[in-house]
Structure formats: C-alpha cells, structure tokens
Design an enzyme around this catalytic site. Structure first.
Site, PDB file in Angstrom:
ATOM      1  N   GLU A 113       0.813  -1.405  -0.085  1.00 13.85           N
ATOM      2  CA  GLU A 113      -0.074   0.061   0.036  1.00 13.85           C
ATOM      3  C   GLU A 113       0.877   1.358   0.019  1.00 13.85           C
ATOM      4  OE1 GLU A 113      -3.257   0.599  -0.486  1.00 13.85           O
ATOM      5  OE2 GLU A 113      -3.733  -1.644  -0.597  1.00 13.85           O
TER       6      GLU A 113
ATOM      7  N   ASP B 290      -6.000   8.954  -0.387  1.00 15.80           N
ATOM      8  CA  ASP B 290      -5.591   7.683   0.583  1.00 15.80           C
ATOM      9  C   ASP B 290      -4.334   8.010   1.230  1.00 15.80           C
ATOM     10  OD1 ASP B 290      -7.552   6.175  -0.370  1.00 15.80           O
ATOM     11  OD2 ASP B 290      -6.230   4.787  -1.583  1.00 15.80           O
TER      12      ASP B 290
END
Length: 148
Positions: free
Chosen positions: A54, A71
């Site tokens: 991620e 994000d």
C-alpha cells in the site's frame, strides 16, 4: 491511475523532509505490540505485506484518487469514508483527522485500520493486500524480526 501515481510521487517529494519510511522488522515490532498479529484472524505477515504494497512503509504516503478523495499514510486509508480532510462531507468513520494518519506515530492509523478490518470485509479493503498477500505464505514477512 497514472495521474494518481504522479500525484503520489509529488506528495512524497513535498513531504519528504518529514517522511519516515519504516523497515519491515521495525513495523513487525510496532504491529505486534499494537495487537495486530491475528487480529480478526489476520497474521502479522498479512499486515506487514499489506503495508508494504500500500505505501512502501512510508508514513506520509498520499494518493489522490479519481473521485477526489485521498488515501493517507502507511495503510492508505481513504478520506471519503474513514478520516476528516476538511470541510468536505466525508463520513469519517474513524473519527480522526486525515493528517493524523501521516505521522510517524502510527497509533491512529492502526486504530483506524483495525476498525476497517472489523467493520468492512476484513483486509479486502486493501487492493495491495488482495493482489499480493491474500492466500499466500506470508511467514517470511516477519522472518528474522525478533517477534513471536
């Protein structure tokens, strides 16, 4: 998608002076102490693998998505659903400012990630985990890290 990657790179360059990129073993220790090992049935290897894919273990990673949401942090937690970015009408299910997810102190990010796992579909929230970690032997992710 290409634009999101470029914006992530720009974000990393802008905040690079304050950025912390953890090592795999340091994160293993932090995650273990925070109770992530076997949290909702997900081994420590799942968490370490997911964080790598991620954010590359970068605490200040930010990715701007096509819908305008962002994000944030080591777990790439989305502003629309999980944190408060500003005056926009986000849901803020974690009851935390998005800026708290991009610091070297991972407490808020870990609490929010636990909430995501508990309240959604486990670790399926994270595409990096689904693509690279799900259903694989993840024991090497904590190898030589001095965690149980």
């Amino acid at each position: 998608m290409k634009a999101a990657g470029i914006l992530t790179l720009i974000g990393c360059l802008v905040t690079g002076a304050e950025s912390k990129i953890y090592t795999r073993c340091k994160l293993a220790k932090i995650f273990s102490r925070a109770g992530l090992d076997n949290y909702w049935g997900f081994s420590l290897g799942n968490w370490i693998c997911m964080a790598y894919y991620e954010s590359g273990y970068n605490t200040t990673a930010q990715t701007v998505l096509d819908d305008g949401s962002i994000d944030y942090g080591i777990f790439q937690i989305n502003s629309f659903a999980w944190c408060r970015r500003g005056k926009l009408k986000e849901n803020n299910h974690c009851h935390v400012a998005c800026s708290a997810l991009v610091t070297d102190d991972l407490t808020d990010a870990i609490i929010c990630a636990k909430k995501i796992v508990k309240e959604t579909q486990g670790m399926n929230y994270w595409q990096g985990w689904k693509k690279h970690c799900e259903g694989r032997d993840l024991s090497d992710w904590k190898k030589d890290c001095e965690v149980s």
